[in-house]
Write an enzyme that holds these catalytic residues in place. Sequence first.
Site, PDB file in Angstrom:
ATOM      1  N   HIS A 311       0.847  -1.191   0.000  1.00 22.76           N
ATOM      2  CA  HIS A 311       0.000   0.000   0.000  1.00 22.76           C
ATOM      3  C   HIS A 311       0.878   1.235   0.000  1.00 22.76           C
ATOM      4  O   HIS A 311       1.920   1.249   0.646  1.00 22.76           O
ATOM      5  CB  HIS A 311      -0.922   0.017   1.231  1.00 22.76           C
ATOM      6  CG  HIS A 311      -2.084   0.937   1.044  1.00 22.76           C
ATOM      7  ND1 HIS A 311      -2.001   2.285   1.292  1.00 22.76           N
ATOM      8  CD2 HIS A 311      -3.338   0.692   0.599  1.00 22.76           C
ATOM      9  CE1 HIS A 311      -3.162   2.828   1.006  1.00 22.76           C
ATOM     10  NE2 HIS A 311      -3.995   1.900   0.578  1.00 22.76           N
ATOM     11  N   ASP A 368      -7.882  -5.318   0.065  1.00 19.71           N
ATOM     12  CA  ASP A 368      -8.377  -6.185  -0.993  1.00 19.71           C
ATOM     13  C   ASP A 368      -8.011  -7.644  -0.806  1.00 19.71           C
ATOM     14  O   ASP A 368      -8.539  -8.516  -1.488  1.00 19.71           O
ATOM     15  CB  ASP A 368      -7.849  -5.706  -2.356  1.00 19.71           C
ATOM     16  CG  ASP A 368      -8.475  -4.391  -2.743  1.00 19.71           C
ATOM     17  OD1 ASP A 368      -9.679  -4.238  -2.495  1.00 19.71           O
ATOM     18  OD2 ASP A 368      -7.772  -3.529  -3.281  1.00 19.71           O
TER      19      ASP A 368
HETATM   20  N1  CMC Z   1       3.979  -7.727  -4.945  1.00 16.20           N
HETATM   21  C1  CMC Z   1       5.303  -7.734  -5.179  1.00 16.20           C
HETATM   22  N2  CMC Z   1       6.088  -6.643  -5.080  1.00 16.20           N
HETATM   23  C2  CMC Z   1       5.499  -5.501  -4.725  1.00 16.20           C
HETATM   24  C3  CMC Z   1       4.119  -5.411  -4.456  1.00 16.20           C
HETATM   25  C4  CMC Z   1       3.352  -6.597  -4.573  1.00 16.20           C
HETATM   26  N3  CMC Z   1       2.044  -6.578  -4.335  1.00 16.20           N
HETATM   27  N4  CMC Z   1       3.793  -4.140  -4.132  1.00 16.20           N
HETATM   28  C5  CMC Z   1       4.932  -3.435  -4.203  1.00 16.20           C
HETATM   29  N5  CMC Z   1       5.963  -4.258  -4.547  1.00 16.20           N
HETATM   30  C6  CMC Z   1       7.388  -3.888  -4.652  1.00 16.20           C
HETATM   31  C7  CMC Z   1       7.656  -3.092  -5.911  1.00 16.20           C
HETATM   32  O1  CMC Z   1       8.000  -3.942  -6.990  1.00 16.20           O
HETATM   33  C8  CMC Z   1       8.803  -2.225  -5.454  1.00 16.20           C
HETATM   34  O2  CMC Z   1       9.970  -3.020  -5.411  1.00 16.20           O
HETATM   35  P1  CMC Z   1      11.415  -2.361  -5.706  1.00 16.20           P
HETATM   36  O3  CMC Z   1      11.602  -1.319  -4.632  1.00 16.20           O
HETATM   37  O4  CMC Z   1      12.357  -3.487  -5.635  1.00 16.20           O
HETATM   38  O5  CMC Z   1      11.315  -1.752  -7.076  1.00 16.20           O
HETATM   39  C9  CMC Z   1       8.439  -1.895  -4.005  1.00 16.20           C
HETATM   40  O6  CMC Z   1       7.656  -3.006  -3.564  1.00 16.20           O
HETATM   41  C10 CMC Z   1       7.645  -0.611  -3.842  1.00 16.20           C
HETATM   42  O7  CMC Z   1       6.506  -0.691  -4.690  1.00 16.20           O
HETATM   43  P2  CMC Z   1       5.793   0.546  -5.391  1.00 16.20           P
HETATM   44  O8  CMC Z   1       4.986   0.084  -6.555  1.00 16.20           O
HETATM   45  O9  CMC Z   1       6.817   1.610  -5.649  1.00 16.20           O
HETATM   46  O10 CMC Z   1       4.864   1.041  -4.222  1.00 16.20           O
HETATM   47  P3  CMC Z   1       3.655   1.991  -4.394  1.00 16.20           P
HETATM   48  O11 CMC Z   1       3.424   2.617  -3.074  1.00 16.20           O
HETATM   49  O12 CMC Z   1       3.833   2.907  -5.552  1.00 16.20           O
HETATM   50  O13 CMC Z   1       2.448   1.002  -4.786  1.00 16.20           O
HETATM   51  C11 CMC Z   1       0.628  -0.458  -4.692  1.00 16.20           C
HETATM   52  C12 CMC Z   1       1.442   0.586  -3.944  1.00 16.20           C
HETATM   53  C13 CMC Z   1      -0.666  -0.734  -3.896  1.00 16.20           C
HETATM   54  C14 CMC Z   1       0.203   0.077  -6.080  1.00 16.20           C
HETATM   55  C15 CMC Z   1       1.465  -1.738  -4.853  1.00 16.20           C
HETATM   56  O14 CMC Z   1       1.851  -2.204  -3.597  1.00 16.20           O
HETATM   57  C16 CMC Z   1       0.725  -2.829  -5.626  1.00 16.20           C
HETATM   58  O15 CMC Z   1       0.744  -2.812  -6.855  1.00 16.20           O
HETATM   59  N6  CMC Z   1       0.057  -3.794  -4.928  1.00 16.20           N
HETATM   60  C17 CMC Z   1      -0.700  -4.807  -5.582  1.00 16.20           C
HETATM   61  C18 CMC Z   1      -2.034  -4.241  -6.043  1.00 16.20           C
HETATM   62  C19 CMC Z   1      -2.985  -4.025  -4.885  1.00 16.20           C
HETATM   63  O16 CMC Z   1      -3.161  -4.897  -4.037  1.00 16.20           O
HETATM   64  N7  CMC Z   1      -3.663  -2.873  -4.917  1.00 16.20           N
HETATM   65  C20 CMC Z   1      -4.667  -2.527  -3.905  1.00 16.20           C
HETATM   66  C21 CMC Z   1      -4.258  -1.353  -3.061  1.00 16.20           C
HETATM   67  S1  CMC Z   1      -5.299  -1.201  -1.610  1.00 16.20           S
HETATM   68  C22 CMC Z   1      -6.820  -0.716  -2.215  1.00 16.20           C
HETATM   69  C23 CMC Z   1      -6.841   0.679  -2.633  1.00 16.20           C
HETATM   70  O17 CMC Z   1      -6.740   1.570  -1.753  1.00 16.20           O
HETATM   71  O18 CMC Z   1      -6.973   0.917  -3.821  1.00 16.20           O
END
Ligand code: CMC
Length: 434
Positions: A311, A368
């Site tokens: 998140h 989720d």
């Molecule tokens: N599985 C594997 N790796 C992950 C995941 C995941 N679910 N989420 C983040 N990472 C890794 C990402 O690859 C990155 O790694 P590195 O630093 O080595 O490049 C690191 O963790 C940071 O990730 P980010 O994408 O920069 O983090 P963010 O804050 O921009 O993204 C997120 C947050 C929710 C988009 C992301 O965690 C994600 O895609 N999760 C899966 C989708 C999901 O469950 N979404 C629902 C969010 S909660 C409901 C809502 O409020 O919408």
Amino acid sequence: MTDKLKQLSPAILTLDDKNYSLPTLIGIEGEKAIDISKLRSQSSYVTLDEGYGNTASCESAITYIDGEKGILRYRGYPIEELAENSRFVEVAYLLLNGELPNSRQLLEFSTNLNESSIIPEDMHHFFNGFPRGSHPMGILATMVASLSTFYPIPDRLDTVTEQQIVINLISQVRTIAAFSYKKSIGEPLVYPSYKLKYVRNFLNMMFSSPVRDYQLDEDIVRAIDMFLILHADHEQNCSTSSVRTAGSSMANVYAVASAGISALWGPRHGGANQQVIQMLEQIHADGGDGTEFINQAKDKNSPSRLMGFGHRVYKNFDPRAMVLKKQCDKLFAKAGVSDPLFDIARKLEEIALKDDYFISRKLYPNVDFYSGLILRAAGIPTNMYTVLFAIGRMPGWLAHWREMLHSEQVIITRPRQIYVGEPLRHYQNIEQRP
Ligand code: CMC
């Protein structure tokens, strides 16, 4: 700036050997901020913050989150207390009005929702135009935008019209959602009933038919109600920011709500609940315990992520996921209810929480991860999960739209950029081009 923000001593920023004094502020929960709104006019510098992870786009009195501590509060009330004791309609009132309703206010609000639940009859034709198999989120976004053609909004919005807009959207998003489902399975539409409350009414429209009553299960009604409460607001997330952005142009609010629905649809936001179940189904079909999937999610060469994990704001735990996990435990402890996907989810969580990849990146189950299991237990089809999220989030979107509308000054959202394209060049006739 409201008087709720206290001023601290200014920050001094040195740029090109010149000092700039930037006001610093502190919110009521101790969040500190630097006000850079005049920086460009004073210094010609803009700030760069892709994804706005470090930018407060507005002041808001609706929802408070402390991602490090796993705190979520609506209008000051902890989410855990609201999920345990309240009902969705009451929470919607709270978000919109700032206070919990008394009995008279709640009755009036519920009655208004009930009396506005029928969508304009002419809208029924639109449902026939969508191709079979259309995603219900696409239908929902279109139909909600089309409400703007049935309810034109006067240039000067009066309080009564504003109140009716809010009631229409919260009530009719649920009717449209159920109608899209009925259309997608080729069954006749079931109208809303004045006799039924919000969640019961929705489930009845989804699952009863002109020849068959739907037996409402109290535990399912309660679980869906709790799902909606947990999704009702989440401060400046992607869809709410879209609502504020679209609303800041003073666009028709039905179209503005539709912008929120479209932003919510994506798999990194509200679309994740559908993806979690698809992921669990895939793991179940492959017969593994999820280790293989987790390895893929960690592999930078693979596009897959562990859906329902991670998140932008919560870096310790997501309080909504904790409530939903408990609710799943209760639901699945009930005699006769079991779901192999729940066992896989628990196993996946156990593996991931011990894995250094997830620990070091502070990736925990988000709302989720367990929400889809509740919806599955209620018999909601997978492609309707994000639609349920949209129904839950509607009061939050509208509370933000209203807060923006009544702020001291509505400023159109218009960020800057840093241009990295071609420098000046001149037009070439087609014969001269390579
Ligand atoms: N599985 C594997 N790796 C992950 C995941 C995941 N679910 N989420 C983040 N990472 C890794 C990402 O690859 C990155 O790694 P590195 O630093 O080595 O490049 C690191 O963790 C940071 O990730 P980010 O994408 O920069 O983090 P963010 O804050 O921009 O993204 C997120 C947050 C929710 C988009 C992301 O965690 C994600 O895609 N999760 C899966 C989708 C999901 O469950 N979404 C629902 C969010 S909660 C409901 C809502 O409020 O919408």
